[in-house]
Design an enzyme around this catalytic site. Structure first.
Site, PDB file in Angstrom:
ATOM      1  N   ARG A  38     -12.459   0.064  39.045  1.00 47.26           N
ATOM      2  CA  ARG A  38     -11.736  -1.023  39.709  1.00 47.26           C
ATOM      3  C   ARG A  38     -10.267  -0.674  39.956  1.00 47.26           C
ATOM      4  NH1 ARG A  38     -10.390  -6.646  36.586  1.00 47.26           N
ATOM      5  NH2 ARG A  38     -10.640  -8.153  38.271  1.00 47.26           N
ATOM      6  N   ALA A 100      -9.275  -9.571  43.405  1.00 50.25           N
ATOM      7  CA  ALA A 100     -10.330  -8.744  42.818  1.00 50.25           C
ATOM      8  C   ALA A 100     -11.087  -9.649  41.859  1.00 50.25           C
ATOM      9  CB  ALA A 100      -9.737  -7.545  42.089  1.00 50.25           C
ATOM     10  N   SER A 101     -12.348  -9.895  42.155  1.00 53.07           N
ATOM     11  CA  SER A 101     -13.136 -10.813  41.332  1.00 53.07           C
ATOM     12  C   SER A 101     -13.335 -10.258  39.925  1.00 53.07           C
ATOM     13  CB  SER A 101     -14.499 -11.058  41.977  1.00 53.07           C
ATOM     14  OG  SER A 101     -14.368 -11.683  43.229  1.00 53.07           O
ATOM     15  N   MET A 102     -13.725 -11.140  39.014  1.00 53.84           N
ATOM     16  CA  MET A 102     -14.042 -10.705  37.654  1.00 53.84           C
ATOM     17  C   MET A 102     -15.119  -9.628  37.707  1.00 53.84           C
ATOM     18  SD  MET A 102     -14.261 -14.386  35.698  1.00 53.84           S
ATOM     19  CE  MET A 102     -14.759 -13.650  34.134  1.00 53.84           C
TER      20      MET A 102
END
Length: 390
Positions: A38, A100-102
């Site tokens: 990520r 940025a999603s979990m």
């Protein structure tokens, strides 16, 4: 201070292990998560969002690389843009508009997408590019198309993907239009909350294809992840899987200014009544009752205003007329005083929805589903044959 890449590697391994143990990350995706971290897709300045408080705190890689690294691998959402890019400075803006999603949400959605080698995927909402990168690593860049409405966001994601050696097709455009040049798709994954499933998503999909999208009503900010299977007859249908909450597709956001003329003078000529329903009965955050009320009271927006004195007012606004309702409660007092105005009796509809839900055993969102076709959207409880328009 130089960033310690070994620390990031350890944090990435720990995150993958935690997601595997929780069941969000499946073994077929685990190596992809390790290969496409990520952190490669995050800007130098981001805002870590606290799910409990709803607050976002700035984290700068140049000021505190250790804190930035920890945030990059934490299982929390990270805001990467405010106010459609108009925001400047390090303090949070007004409305988060890209993120940025979990990681747990990303992993679970990819699990539910159920891809296999050779499939073509359309992603609606590129964001940071991490999700597109994961898909491209798994399926090959030529099989992944990602559409982003914000050109600056798309360019940053494209740069990150290139630096990571990944080459999905990234398109600047309205995801609600899909991308016909890459059709037909086997899978469509939407990474923004929607209030209407765009017809092109199933029209550009193969029969048997899957559309995975966070869907909800304007009644609340809630979304429930729906998994639709595309049928031969040109429709798509499937169940809601679980509650989530995403930033909304830009063209489907609720503009609260549209209600500015609904209540020129409170209470005005509104009808007055009382109710034994408590505001707690309406649910909170991820409670299924809020989702169900939205299904049973269409074209209605709801917001709760609380005061420091312990009083609260629940507002209900009709999206198609000037009808409105308000329920007032005082701290420690049961029930509420209700005002209703306009041809639509919104509070009566809310009470009827609550009775309907209780009368059917208070079903959770997972017993509901959605069917979309050229005729519109219909929701159902347990049986798709017994549905109603929404």
């Amino acid at each position: 201070m130089r960033r310690d890449s070994r620390q990031g590697s350890r944090a990435g391994e720990e995150l993958a292990r935690d997601l595997l143990e929780a069941g969000d990350l499946t073994p077929d995706w685990a190596e992809v998560f390790r290969a496409v971290p990520r952190s490669l897709f995050l800007p130098d300045l981001l805002w870590a969002h606290d799910m409990a408080t709803g607050r976002s705190a700035p984290v700068s890689r140049s000021d505190d690389p250790v804190a930035w690294e920890l945030a990059a691998y934490a299982n929390v959402p990270l805001v990467t843009q405010w106010d459609d890019g108009r925001h400047t400075g390090s303090e949070p803006g007004t409305v988060p508009t890209s993120s940025a999603s979990m990681p747990s949400v990303v992993a679970a959605m990819l699990r539910d997408l159920d891809v296999s080698e050779g499939m073509r995927v359309l992603e609606v909402g590129t964001g940071t590019g991490w999700n597109a990168g994961l898909l491209a690593h798994r399926l090959g860049g030529a099989n992944v198309v990602s559409v982003e409405i914000d050109e600056a966001v798309r360019e940053r994601a494209r740069g990150a993907l290139l630096r990571a050696g990944l080459h999905p097709v990234t398109v600047h455009g309205d995801g609600g239009d899909g991308w016909p040049d890459g059709a037909p798709y086997d899978r469509v994954i939407v990474t923004a909350g929607v209030r209407a499933v765009a017809p092109c998503w199933w029209e550009q999909s193969r029969p048997g294809g899957v559309i995975l999208a966070p869907w909800g009503t304007h009644y609340s900010d809630q979304d429930a992840l729906v998994r639709l299977t595309v049928r031969e007859d040109g429709s798509a249908s499937g169940p809601f899987l679980r509650m989530v909450e995403f930033m909304k597709l830009r063209e489907q956001r609720l503009d609260w200014n549209r209600f500015s003329g609904h209540v020129p003078d409170f209470p005005g000529d509104a009808d007055v009544s009382t109710t034994t329903v408590a505001l707690t009965d309406l649910g909170d955050r991820y409670d299924p009752v809020r989702f169900v009320i939205g299904l049973r009271v269409p074209d209605c927006a709801h917001v709760l205003n609380r005061s420091d004195e312990g009083t609260a007012r629940a507002w209900f606004f009709d999206l198609t007329s000037r009808s409105w309702a308000a329920a007032d409660v005082r701290g420690g007092e049961p029930g509420a005083v209700v005002h209703q105005s306009g041809p639509r009796r919104l509070w009566d509809e809310v009470e009827a929805a609550l009775r309907w839900w209780v009368g059917r055993g208070e079903p959770s969102h997972t017993r509901f589903g959605l069917t979309v076709s050229a005729e519109g959207q219909r929701v159902w409880l347990d049986d798709p044959a017994d549905s109603w328009a929404i």
